[in-house]
Design an enzyme around this catalytic site. Structure first.
Site, PDB file in Angstrom:
ATOM      1  N   ASP A  85       0.862  -1.169   0.000  1.00 31.68           N
ATOM      2  CA  ASP A  85       0.000   0.000   0.000  1.00 31.68           C
ATOM      3  C   ASP A  85       0.908   1.232   0.000  1.00 31.68           C
ATOM      4  O   ASP A  85       1.924   1.284   0.719  1.00 31.68           O
ATOM      5  CB  ASP A  85      -0.890   0.002   1.249  1.00 31.68           C
ATOM      6  CG  ASP A  85      -1.875   1.167   1.229  1.00 31.68           C
ATOM      7  OD1 ASP A  85      -2.929   1.011   0.585  1.00 31.68           O
ATOM      8  OD2 ASP A  85      -1.544   2.210   1.821  1.00 31.68           O
ATOM      9  N   HIS A 140      -4.626  15.015  -9.138  1.00 31.89           N
ATOM     10  CA  HIS A 140      -4.912  13.636  -9.535  1.00 31.89           C
ATOM     11  C   HIS A 140      -3.945  13.122 -10.592  1.00 31.89           C
ATOM     12  O   HIS A 140      -3.665  11.920 -10.652  1.00 31.89           O
ATOM     13  CB  HIS A 140      -6.353  13.529 -10.061  1.00 31.89           C
ATOM     14  CG  HIS A 140      -7.376  13.783  -9.001  1.00 31.89           C
ATOM     15  ND1 HIS A 140      -7.642  12.907  -7.975  1.00 31.89           N
ATOM     16  CD2 HIS A 140      -8.226  14.845  -8.802  1.00 31.89           C
ATOM     17  CE1 HIS A 140      -8.590  13.379  -7.203  1.00 31.89           C
ATOM     18  NE2 HIS A 140      -8.962  14.581  -7.690  1.00 31.89           N
ATOM     19  N   ASP A 158      -2.122   9.646 -10.351  1.00 28.79           N
ATOM     20  CA  ASP A 158      -2.119   8.584 -11.368  1.00 28.79           C
ATOM     21  C   ASP A 158      -0.700   8.208 -11.740  1.00 28.79           C
ATOM     22  O   ASP A 158      -0.388   7.024 -11.947  1.00 28.79           O
ATOM     23  CB  ASP A 158      -2.892   9.045 -12.597  1.00 28.79           C
ATOM     24  CG  ASP A 158      -4.383   9.195 -12.321  1.00 28.79           C
ATOM     25  OD1 ASP A 158      -4.851   8.619 -11.306  1.00 28.79           O
ATOM     26  OD2 ASP A 158      -5.072   9.861 -13.124  1.00 28.79           O
ATOM     27  N   ASP A 202      -4.757   2.475  -3.912  1.00 23.69           N
ATOM     28  CA  ASP A 202      -3.291   2.404  -3.907  1.00 23.69           C
ATOM     29  C   ASP A 202      -2.813   1.069  -3.369  1.00 23.69           C
ATOM     30  O   ASP A 202      -1.688   0.960  -2.865  1.00 23.69           O
ATOM     31  CB  ASP A 202      -2.715   3.558  -3.086  1.00 23.69           C
ATOM     32  CG  ASP A 202      -3.230   3.552  -1.642  1.00 23.69           C
ATOM     33  OD1 ASP A 202      -4.194   2.780  -1.372  1.00 23.69           O
ATOM     34  OD2 ASP A 202      -2.692   4.262  -0.808  1.00 23.69           O
ATOM     35  N   ASN A 214      -1.991  13.030  -3.454  1.00 23.74           N
ATOM     36  CA  ASN A 214      -3.005  13.209  -4.469  1.00 23.74           C
ATOM     37  C   ASN A 214      -3.723  14.540  -4.288  1.00 23.74           C
ATOM     38  O   ASN A 214      -3.993  15.252  -5.271  1.00 23.74           O
ATOM     39  CB  ASN A 214      -3.994  12.049  -4.419  1.00 23.74           C
ATOM     40  CG  ASN A 214      -4.860  11.960  -5.680  1.00 23.74           C
ATOM     41  OD1 ASN A 214      -4.376  12.231  -6.772  1.00 23.74           O
ATOM     42  ND2 ASN A 214      -6.120  11.622  -5.499  1.00 23.74           N
TER      43      ASN A 214
END
Length: 603
Positions: free
Chosen positions: A484, A497, A501, A527, A492
Site C-alpha cells: 500500500d 490527480h 495517477d 493504492d 493526491n
C-alpha cells in the site's frame, strides 16, 4: 456441271467474237484497202500530172494555148485510160477540158484557191452515183486529183485528172470478200458451237431429266436457236427474191426487205416461241398463285414464330438481367464465397475470395481449396469441410489461419445434384479477425487495470486459482505480498490527480521490474497492490522485499519531485497442506501490511 456465270460469260464472248469479225471487215479492213487503192491512184495521178505539165509548158515558162495542147491531151487520155482531163489557169478558169462545154467556166471552190493554188495536190475518191468536187453526178468510181503546175515556186495553173478505178475497185472488193469468207466461216462455226454447247449445258441444268428430248422447249438456247435459224432462212429467201426482182430504189429495197422478213419470221416465232411461252406463262401464273397462297401461310407462320422469338428474347433478357443481378450480388458480398467440386477444386469464386485468396484464372482445373485456404498440399487432418463433403451435413467452425494471417469463420454447405447426390460444397468464409481482436481486447479490459496495465481484482482472482492449483499439485509453500502506498491521499490532494495517477503507474513499473514475469502482479484498487508468489521459502522473503525497497529508493533519488514514494508491505504465507481460503490469505497479508504502516507512523 458448269455454273450459270461461266455459261453467261461464254455466251457473251462468243457473241462478241462472232459480231466483231464481220464488223472489223466492214468498217476497218474494206475501208483500209479502199483507202490504199485511192492513195496509190492519187500518187499515180500526181506522177502523170507532173509529167504532163512539163509537156504543156511553153518556152516562155507559161502554159501553152488550148489549141496547142489539145492533141497531146487526147493522146494522153487514151494511153492512160483516163475518164477526164482538165487544165486550169491561175484564176481557176478551165482553159482546156476533154468536155468542151466546160471550157471557160471558173472553179471558185475554196479547196482550189487555198490548197491547190498554194502548191499542194488535192484528190478525192468519188464513188459511182455520187457527186464530184464540182457537183457532177458520176457513173463510175473515180479518183479526182488536182495537181498544181509550178515554175520556180510560182503557181501557173492546175491539172485535173479523173482516174477510172471501177475495175480495180471491183477486183479489190472481190479479193477482200473471198478473204473475209474464211473468217466469217470460222466465226459462224464458233457461233454454232456456242449454241450446241448451250443446249448441252441446259440439259445438264438442275431439274432436267436425263431422258428428256435433246431440244428443251423451255431453254433459252432453244429459243435462241429457233430465232437464229428463222431469221437466216427468211433473209436468204428475201435476198433471192430481191435479186430476181430488183427494186427501183434503196428505200424500196429496205421496205420490201423489212416487210417480207416480218411476214416470214412471224409464223415461226409464233408457233415455236410465243405460243409455247404463252402456255408456259399460264402455267407459271397458276404456280405463282399457289406460291402466293403458300407465301401467305408461311408469312403467318413466320409472324407466329417471330412473336415466339421476341418472347424468348425478352425472356432471355430477363434471364440475363437476373444473371447479372445475381453476379452483382454474388460479387458485392464482402464475405469470401467459393464453390468446390468433390475433388476440392475451386470452380467458382466471388471477387472477395479472388482478392483475399489471390486466385489465378478461375478456369484452371487444379485450384485445390486447401492450398489457398491453408497453404498445404493435402487437406488438413480433421477438416470439418471434409466431414461435410462425406456426411452431407453443414459445418460451421472458427479457426486462426496462419497462411492467411487472419481469424476466419467457415460455413461449409453441401451441394447436391439432381439425383440428390453430393457433388461438392460451398464455402462461405467471413473474416472475423477484427471481432477476435475486439474480443481479446474486451477480455483484456475485463481482467486488467486500465491505468497501470496490471491485472485488476477480477483478473487477479481468476489467475490466482490456477496458481493455487499448481502450488497444491507441487505441495510447496508460497508467499503473498500485500503493498500500500504511504500518504497517497495527501500527495493526491496536494499535487493533483495527475500526479496521483503517475505515482500509481510508477509503482506498477517498479513492481514489474522487481518481480518475475511469471509472478502474478495486480492492483486490487486505490493504492493497494498484491504480488503472488514472491517466494517459496521464508529465507527468500527478506532479500525480495529488500530488492523492492532498493528499487523504490532508486526511484526517489532519480529526481526531485516534492514528495517521496513510500510503500508499506505485508507478507503472508500460503501452506498447501492447510485449507486456507484466499480471502483469509489476503486478510492476513493486509493485516501485516498495516502493522508495518503503523510502525512507520510511530517512528
Amino acid at each position: 456441271m458448269l455454273s450459270n456465270r461461266f455459261i453467261k460469260y461464254f455466251f457473251i464472248i462468243s457473241c462478241l467474237l462472232s459480231i466483231s469479225f464481220p464488223l472489223i471487215n466492214i468498217y476497218f479492213v474494206f475501208p483500209s484497202f479502199s483507202a490504199l487503192l485511192a492513195r496509190n491512184t492519187e500518187e499515180e495521178s500526181v506522177r502523170m500530172a507532173n509529167h504532163f505539165s512539163s509537156m504543156i509548158m511553153g518556152r516562155n515558162g507559161e502554159l501553152m494555148e488550148a489549141d496547142g495542147i489539145a492533141g497531146t491531151i487526147s493522146k494522153f487520155k487514151k494511153d492512160f485510160y483516163l475518164e477526164k482531163i482538165r487544165v486550169f489557169s491561175v484564176t481557176g478558169e478551165i482553159i482546156y477540158s476533154t468536155d468542151p462545154k466546160e471550157i471557160g467556166t471558173i472553179n471558185d471552190k475554196s479547196y482550189f484557191h487555198e490548197i491547190v493554188a498554194a502548191g499542194h495536190p488535192y484528190s478525192k475518191t468519188v464513188k459511182k452515183e455520187t457527186a464530184s468536187l464540182e457537183g457532177r453526178l458520176l457513173k463510175v468510181d473515180v479518183v479526182e486529183t488536182y495537181v498544181p503546175i509550178m515554175r520556180d515556186g510560182r503557181f501557173l495553173g492546175a491539172f485535173e485528172v479523173y482516174y477510172d478505178i471501177t475495175g480495180r475497185n471491183a477486183m479489190l472488193h472481190k479479193t477482200v470478200f473471198h478473204s473475209a469468207l474464211i473468217s466469217f466461216a470460222v466465226m459462224f462455226a464458233l457461233f454454232l458451237t456456242m449454241v450446241v454447247f448451250l443446249l448441252k449445258a441446259d440439259r445438264q441444268g438442275p431439274g432436267i431429266q436425263q431422258d428428256s428430248p435433246f431440244f428443251n422447249h423451255d431453254s433459252p438456247a432453244y429459243l435462241l436457236f429457233v430465232t437464229m435459224i428463222s431469221l437466216f432462212i427468211a433473209e436468204t429467201i428475201i435476198m433471192f427474191i430481191i435479186s430476181f426482182f430488183p427494186p427501183v430504189s434503196r428505200l424500196s429495197e429496205s421496205l420490201i426487205d423489212s416487210a417480207l422478213l416480218i411476214m416470214m419470221v412471224s409464223p415461226s416465232l409464233y408457233f415455236f416461241l410465243f405460243r409455247p411461252l404463252s402456255i408456259k406463262i399460264d402455267g407459271l401464273k397458276q404456280a405463282h398463285e399457289e406460291l402466293q397462297k403458300s407465301h401467305i401461310k408461311i408469312t403467318e407462320s413466320n409472324n407466329k414464330l417471330y412473336a415466339e422469338i421476341e418472347e424468348r428474347k425478352n425472356t432471355e433478357k430477363l434471364l440475363v438481367k437476373s444473371q447479372q443481378e445475381w453476379e452483382d450480388t454474388f460479387n458485392v458480398i464482402t464475405d469470401m464465397i467459393t464453390v468446390h467440386d468433390r475433388d476440392f477444386n475451386i470452380i467458382r469464386a466471388n471477387r472477395a475470395a479472388e482478392k483475399i485468396l489471390d486466385l489465378p484464372f478461375i478456369k484452371d482445373t487444379n485450384l485445390k481449396c486447401f492450398k489457398f485456404y491453408h497453404g498445404t498440399d493435402t487437406p488438413p487432418q480433421g477438416c470439418p469441410s471434409c466431414n461435410c463433403l462425406t456426411s452431407g451435413k453443414p459445418a460451421v467452425f472458427e479457426v486462426f489461419e496462419p497462411h492467411l494471417q487472419r481469424h476466419i469463420e467457415i460455413r461449409a454447405l453441401p451441394r447436391f445434384d439432381t439425383n440428390n447426390q453430393i457433388e461438392g460444397l460451398i464455402h462461405v468464409v467471413r473474416d472475423i479477425t477484427e471481432r477476435k481482436d475486439m474480443e481479446d481486447k474486451l477480455k483484456s479490459m475485463s481482467l486488467t487495470d486500465e491505468l497501470t496495465g496490471l491485472y485488476n481484482r477480477r483478473g487477479f482472482f481468476s489467475l490466482l486459482e490456477q496458481q493455487i492449483k499448481e502450488i497444491r499439485r507441487q505441495k510447496v509453500k508460497a508467499y503473498l505480498l500485500y503493498a500500500d502506498i504511504d500518504n497517497f491521499k495527501v500527495i493526491n490532494d496536494s499535487f493533483g490527480h495527475c500526479t496521483g495517477d503517475l505515482i500509481l503507474i510508477e509503482t506498477a513499473n517498479i513492481l514489474r521490474t522487481t518481480y518475475r514475469e511469471s509472478d502474478l502482479i495486480a492492483r486490487l484498487g486505490g493504492d493497494e497492490f498484491v504480488v503472488f508468489p514472491v517466494g517459496h521459502e521464508e529465507s527468500q522473503i527478506g532479500p525480495i522485499i529488500g530488492r523492492l525497497q532498493k528499487n523504490i529508493d532508486a526511484f526517489n533519488e532519480l529526481e526531485e519531485r516534492g514528495y517521496k514514494l513510500s510503500i508499506s508491505m505485508g507478507v503472508a504465507p500460503y501452506d498447501p497442506t492447510e485449507s486456507t481460503a484466499i480471502d483469509d490469505l489476503l486478510a492476513e497479508a493486509d493485516r501485516r501490511m498495516y502493522e508495518i504502516k503503523r510502525q512507520k507512523q510511530e517512528v
